[in-house]
Design an enzyme around this catalytic site. Structure first.
Site, PDB file in Angstrom:
ATOM      1  N   LYS A 146       5.458  -5.119   0.062  1.00 23.79           N
ATOM      2  CA  LYS A 146       5.023  -3.831  -0.507  1.00 23.79           C
ATOM      3  C   LYS A 146       5.452  -2.672   0.393  1.00 23.79           C
ATOM      4  O   LYS A 146       5.869  -1.615  -0.090  1.00 23.79           O
ATOM      5  CB  LYS A 146       3.497  -3.827  -0.682  1.00 23.79           C
ATOM      6  N   SER A 150       4.978   9.280  -6.999  1.00 25.63           N
ATOM      7  CA  SER A 150       4.518   8.412  -5.913  1.00 25.63           C
ATOM      8  C   SER A 150       3.350   9.079  -5.194  1.00 25.63           C
ATOM      9  O   SER A 150       3.193  10.306  -5.245  1.00 25.63           O
ATOM     10  CB  SER A 150       5.643   8.133  -4.926  1.00 25.63           C
ATOM     11  N   SER A 151       2.567   8.258  -4.510  1.00 23.00           N
ATOM     12  CA  SER A 151       1.398   8.806  -3.808  1.00 23.00           C
ATOM     13  C   SER A 151       1.849   9.844  -2.766  1.00 23.00           C
ATOM     14  O   SER A 151       1.158  10.841  -2.542  1.00 23.00           O
ATOM     15  CB  SER A 151       0.615   7.677  -3.145  1.00 23.00           C
ATOM     16  N   ALA A 153      -0.869   5.307 -10.205  1.00 20.38           N
ATOM     17  CA  ALA A 153      -1.828   6.222 -10.844  1.00 20.38           C
ATOM     18  C   ALA A 153      -1.676   7.605 -10.230  1.00 20.38           C
ATOM     19  O   ALA A 153      -1.337   7.736  -9.058  1.00 20.38           O
ATOM     20  CB  ALA A 153      -3.244   5.717 -10.666  1.00 20.38           C
ATOM     21  N   ASN A 155       7.457   0.801  -0.667  1.00 22.89           N
ATOM     22  CA  ASN A 155       7.061   2.166  -0.312  1.00 22.89           C
ATOM     23  C   ASN A 155       8.109   2.842   0.575  1.00 22.89           C
ATOM     24  O   ASN A 155       8.328   4.058   0.473  1.00 22.89           O
ATOM     25  CB  ASN A 155       5.690   2.174   0.387  1.00 22.89           C
ATOM     26  N   GLY A 160     -13.030   5.370  -1.262  1.00 23.30           N
ATOM     27  CA  GLY A 160     -11.847   6.184  -1.552  1.00 23.30           C
ATOM     28  C   GLY A 160     -11.641   6.290  -3.053  1.00 23.30           C
ATOM     29  O   GLY A 160     -11.108   5.373  -3.676  1.00 23.30           O
ATOM     30  N   ASN A 186       8.696   6.110  -1.578  1.00 26.47           N
ATOM     31  CA  ASN A 186       7.751   7.204  -1.354  1.00 26.47           C
ATOM     32  C   ASN A 186       8.366   8.442  -0.707  1.00 26.47           C
ATOM     33  O   ASN A 186       8.222   9.563  -1.215  1.00 26.47           O
ATOM     34  CB  ASN A 186       6.543   6.709  -0.554  1.00 26.47           C
ATOM     35  N   GLU A 236       1.223   9.404   4.218  1.00 26.97           N
ATOM     36  CA  GLU A 236       1.166   8.132   4.949  1.00 26.97           C
ATOM     37  C   GLU A 236       2.508   7.819   5.629  1.00 26.97           C
ATOM     38  O   GLU A 236       2.785   6.676   5.944  1.00 26.97           O
ATOM     39  CB  GLU A 236       0.800   7.005   3.979  1.00 26.97           C
ATOM     40  N   LYS A 279      -6.487   6.718   2.098  1.00 27.96           N
ATOM     41  CA  LYS A 279      -5.161   6.781   2.715  1.00 27.96           C
ATOM     42  C   LYS A 279      -5.177   5.950   3.993  1.00 27.96           C
ATOM     43  O   LYS A 279      -6.180   5.960   4.724  1.00 27.96           O
ATOM     44  CB  LYS A 279      -4.822   8.235   3.078  1.00 27.96           C
TER      45      LYS A 279
HETATM   46  O1  PAF Z   1       2.493   4.711  -3.264  1.00 24.81           O
HETATM   47  C1  PAF Z   1       2.795   4.614  -4.472  1.00 24.81           C
HETATM   48  O2  PAF Z   1       2.954   5.587  -5.192  1.00 24.81           O
HETATM   49  C2  PAF Z   1       2.862   3.226  -5.089  1.00 24.81           C
HETATM   50  O3  PAF Z   1       2.658   2.279  -4.066  1.00 24.81           O
HETATM   51  C3  PAF Z   1       4.117   2.882  -5.865  1.00 24.81           C
HETATM   52  C4  PAF Z   1       4.126   1.400  -6.186  1.00 24.81           C
HETATM   53  C5  PAF Z   1       5.367   3.266  -5.088  1.00 24.81           C
HETATM   54  C6  PAF Z   1       4.123   3.516  -7.233  1.00 24.81           C
HETATM   55  O4  PAF Z   1       4.205   4.891  -7.239  1.00 24.81           O
END
Ligand code: PAF
Length: 315
Positions: free
Chosen positions: A189, A259-260, A133, A193, A7, A197, A272, A81
């Site tokens: 975690k 966020s992702s 990222a 999210n 990935g 998210n 997700e 993902k």
């Molecule tokens: O999914 C995400 O984007 C990351 O897990 C986080 C920590 C919320 C940072 O953007």
């Protein structure tokens, strides 16, 4: 040490780039995305960093679409993902030797189970990352937020392979700790999210933006609190003493990051949501705990997934 990352999206590319700076053998990235594979092999992987003026190009990487060309690795990190975990591990089976650890640092619930469809549970190490990222295009990402990586064995042991992975990550500048409570870690975690998210995906704000609006900060707290109740009913021992405060801290530390889930919505990709807010709803229903805020957020994100909303929102 031969590292394979399954990935090569934003997070897979970030870990690949950072680790490639401390390994003799090139880090191998496996992904179905042809343009990404071509670009990385032709010009390397460029990482912009919000805290440094010049981007850095990492070249000690090889990208592949087919696992057959890679061979067995010493460590495989799975960064697809969470909706694709089981399928990606099945397809990438060839990179796992008899003793290759499979490390998941993905978001959401269900990744361990997805990996275990193909590999023995004893090969799995799990963990979480608070790094952020953003994928800017083929061969280019932005490192938009720094945070800790925490990893653990499923049986809670502090094994040599766990210590070796943590040492390597720390040498690469990815601050990493070891935990004996991996289930708590995954829920710590998950709750981050749950709070960030879906709300960023719906509002189109960067993570830090959630803290700037009282209404959103309240919704963040409500969604996380529902998750904490579900975790309590399941007997999960969270490592974080105050998950709402912790989520706010991650929001601030990754303030510049999209966020992702927001990135997925903007690119018209599936999100997700079912493994994050949807998981709180499902698990809550199983334990008789209502999770209405997570229910609403799940429905809104599914609406945006369906309407392919893009930058400007649905038509
Ligand atoms: O999914 C995400 O984007 C990351 O897990 C986080 C920590 C919320 C940072 O953007």
């Amino acid at each position: 040490m031969k590292i394979v990352i399954i990935g090569a999206g934003a997070m897979g590319s970030l870990y690949g780039a950072k680790l490639s700076a401390v390994t003799d053998t090139p880090v191998c990235l496996l992904d179905v995305w042809q343009d990404q594979v071509k670009e990385i092999n032709a010009r390397g992987l460029t990482v912009e960093d919000v805290s440094s003026p010049e981007p850095r190009v990492y070249r000690n990487l090889r990208a592949f679409q087919d696992p057959a060309g890679i061979g067995p690795a010493d460590l495989v990190i799975i960064f697809v993902k969470s909706t694709l975990t089981a399928q990606a591990v099945r397809t990438g089976r060839a990179v796992f030797g008899e003793n290759t650890p499979a490390l998941t640092l993905q978001n959401g619930l269900g990744n361990i189970e997805g990996i275990a469809e193909t590999l023995p549970r004893t090969s799995i190490i799990a963990g979480t990352t608070a790094q952020g990222a953003t994928l800017l295009g083929p061969g280019r990402i932005r490192h938009a937020g720094k945070g800790k990586t925490v990893i653990g064995e499923l049986d809670g042991s502090i094994s040599p392979r766990l210590k070796a992975a943590a040492d390597l990550f720390n040498r690469a500048g990815l601050e990493t700790e070891i935990s004996a409570n991996v289930e708590g870690l995954i829920w710590d975690k998950l709750l981050v999210n749950v709070g960030i998210n879906a709300l960023t995906a719906v509002t189109r704000l960067r993570n830090g933006g959630l803290l700037a609006h009282e209404e959103l900060a309240e919704l963040l707290a409500a969604a996380v609190t529902e998750g904490v109740r579900v975790a309590g009913a399941k007997g999960i021992k969270l490592n974080v003493p105050d998950p709402v405060a912790h989520t706010r801290e991650v929001c601030a530390a990754t303030g510049e990051n999209q966020s992702s889930m927001l990135q997925d919505i903007l690119k018209g990709r599936p999100t997700e949501i079912d493994m994050i807010n949807g998981a709180i709803l499902r698990e809550g229903a199983a334990w008789g705990i209502a999770a209405p805020v997570n229910g609403v957020l799940t429905k809104l994100v599914k609406f945006f997934e369906k309407t392919g909303a893009g930058e400007r929102g649905p038509a």
